[in-house]
Design a protein around this motif. Sequence first.
Motif, mmCIF file in Angstrom:
data_model
loop_
_atom_site.group_PDB
_atom_site.id
_atom_site.type_symbol
_atom_site.label_atom_id
_atom_site.label_comp_id
_atom_site.label_asym_id
_atom_site.label_seq_id
_atom_site.Cartn_x
_atom_site.Cartn_y
_atom_site.Cartn_z
ATOM 1 N N ILE A 2 0.856 -1.178 0.000
ATOM 2 C CA ILE A 2 0.000 0.000 0.000
ATOM 3 C C ILE A 2 0.891 1.226 0.000
ATOM 4 O O ILE A 2 1.869 1.287 0.741
ATOM 5 N N ASP A 3 0.574 2.184 -0.842
ATOM 6 C CA ASP A 3 1.298 3.443 -0.756
ATOM 7 C C ASP A 3 0.938 4.099 0.561
ATOM 8 O O ASP A 3 -0.168 3.952 1.059
ATOM 9 N N VAL A 4 1.875 4.817 1.107
ATOM 10 C CA VAL A 4 1.583 5.568 2.322
ATOM 11 C C VAL A 4 0.572 6.640 1.954
ATOM 12 O O VAL A 4 0.738 7.370 0.988
ATOM 13 N N ARG A 5 -0.500 6.680 2.723
ATOM 14 C CA ARG A 5 -1.533 7.697 2.498
ATOM 15 C C ARG A 5 -1.719 8.471 3.791
ATOM 16 O O ARG A 5 -1.614 7.915 4.878
ATOM 17 N N ALA A 6 -1.990 9.729 3.649
ATOM 18 C CA ALA A 6 -2.261 10.568 4.816
ATOM 19 C C ALA A 6 -3.458 11.445 4.510
ATOM 20 O O ALA A 6 -3.655 11.882 3.373
ATOM 21 N N GLU A 7 -4.262 11.666 5.529
ATOM 22 C CA GLU A 7 -5.459 12.495 5.373
ATOM 23 C C GLU A 7 -5.579 13.399 6.584
ATOM 24 O O GLU A 7 -5.421 12.956 7.722
ATOM 25 N N ARG A 8 -5.852 14.652 6.304
ATOM 26 C CA ARG A 8 -6.074 15.600 7.400
ATOM 27 C C ARG A 8 -7.561 15.599 7.707
ATOM 28 O O ARG A 8 -8.394 15.814 6.845
ATOM 29 N N ILE A 9 -7.884 15.361 8.970
ATOM 30 C CA ILE A 9 -9.263 15.367 9.445
ATOM 31 C C ILE A 9 -9.293 16.325 10.624
ATOM 32 O O ILE A 9 -8.747 16.031 11.681
ATOM 33 N N ALA A 10 -9.915 17.473 10.417
ATOM 34 C CA ALA A 10 -9.927 18.538 11.422
ATOM 35 C C ALA A 10 -8.481 18.877 11.781
ATOM 36 O O ALA A 10 -7.715 19.252 10.911
ATOM 37 N N ASN A 11 -8.094 18.690 13.029
ATOM 38 C CA ASN A 11 -6.742 19.021 13.459
ATOM 39 C C ASN A 11 -5.872 17.776 13.613
ATOM 40 O O ASN A 11 -4.872 17.787 14.302
ATOM 41 N N ARG A 12 -6.263 16.666 12.965
ATOM 42 C CA ARG A 12 -5.522 15.410 13.039
ATOM 43 C C ARG A 12 -5.041 15.030 11.646
ATOM 44 O O ARG A 12 -5.630 15.411 10.656
ATOM 45 N N ILE A 13 -4.010 14.235 11.615
ATOM 46 C CA ILE A 13 -3.569 13.627 10.361
ATOM 47 C C ILE A 13 -3.537 12.128 10.588
ATOM 48 O O ILE A 13 -2.885 11.640 11.514
ATOM 49 N N GLU A 14 -4.292 11.410 9.780
ATOM 50 C CA GLU A 14 -4.300 9.949 9.861
ATOM 51 C C GLU A 14 -3.439 9.407 8.742
ATOM 52 O O GLU A 14 -3.601 9.787 7.587
ATOM 53 N N ILE A 15 -2.514 8.510 9.103
ATOM 54 C CA ILE A 15 -1.578 7.929 8.153
ATOM 55 C C ILE A 15 -1.899 6.457 7.994
ATOM 56 O O ILE A 15 -2.068 5.739 8.983
ATOM 57 N N VAL A 16 -1.965 6.007 6.755
ATOM 58 C CA VAL A 16 -2.215 4.598 6.451
ATOM 59 C C VAL A 16 -0.972 4.054 5.747
ATOM 60 O O VAL A 16 -0.510 4.622 4.764
ATOM 61 N N LEU A 17 -0.415 2.971 6.304
ATOM 62 C CA LEU A 17 0.733 2.337 5.696
ATOM 63 C C LEU A 17 0.683 0.854 6.000
ATOM 64 O O LEU A 17 0.034 0.428 6.947
ATOM 65 N N ASP A 18 1.363 0.051 5.170
ATOM 66 C CA ASP A 18 1.335 -1.392 5.424
ATOM 67 C C ASP A 18 2.417 -1.766 6.458
ATOM 68 O O ASP A 18 3.178 -0.918 6.921
ATOM 69 N N SER A 19 2.450 -3.041 6.813
ATOM 70 C CA SER A 19 3.354 -3.499 7.877
ATOM 71 C C SER A 19 4.816 -3.257 7.544
ATOM 72 O O SER A 19 5.600 -2.843 8.415
ATOM 73 N N ASP A 20 5.211 -3.508 6.298
ATOM 74 C CA ASP A 20 6.606 -3.279 5.915
ATOM 75 C C ASP A 20 6.969 -1.805 6.029
ATOM 76 O O ASP A 20 8.055 -1.461 6.499
ATOM 77 N N GLU A 21 6.057 -0.947 5.602
ATOM 78 C CA GLU A 21 6.316 0.490 5.697
ATOM 79 C C GLU A 21 6.372 0.941 7.153
ATOM 80 O O GLU A 21 7.183 1.796 7.518
ATOM 81 N N ALA A 22 5.536 0.358 8.004
ATOM 82 C CA ALA A 22 5.565 0.682 9.431
ATOM 83 C C ALA A 22 6.902 0.272 10.037
ATOM 84 O O ALA A 22 7.471 1.007 10.853
#
Length: 89
Positions: A2-22
Motif C-alpha cells: 500500500i502506498d503511504v496515504r495521509a489524510e487531514r481530518i480537522a486538526n488530526r492527520i491519519e496515516i495509512v501504511l502497510d506493515s513493511d512500511e511501518a
Amino acid sequence: MIDVRAERIANRIEIVLDSDEAMRLAACLTEATVGLSRAEFFIRTGCAREDVDSLGRKLVDIARGDVGTFSADLPEGDEQTENPRRPRR
C-alpha cells in the motif's frame, strides 16, 4: 504494498501504511535517536527521545501483529528536563 496515504481530518492527520512500511518508519525513528544525546535530540526535534522511541516500538508491535490498535502522544518536550545544561536566567 500500500502506498503511504495521509489524510487531514480537522486538526488530526491519519496515516495509512502497510506493515513493511511501518517497520521502515520505526527503523527511521530509531536511527534518528541513536546518534544524538538526549539534549541534542530535544534541540533538533522539540520532543523527548523516550516518546519517539516509544512510538517506534509501538509501530513495530502493530506491524508484527502484537497489537491491533494504538495511540501515542508526542508532546512537546520539557526543556528543563531534556536539556538541563542549558544556561537559564
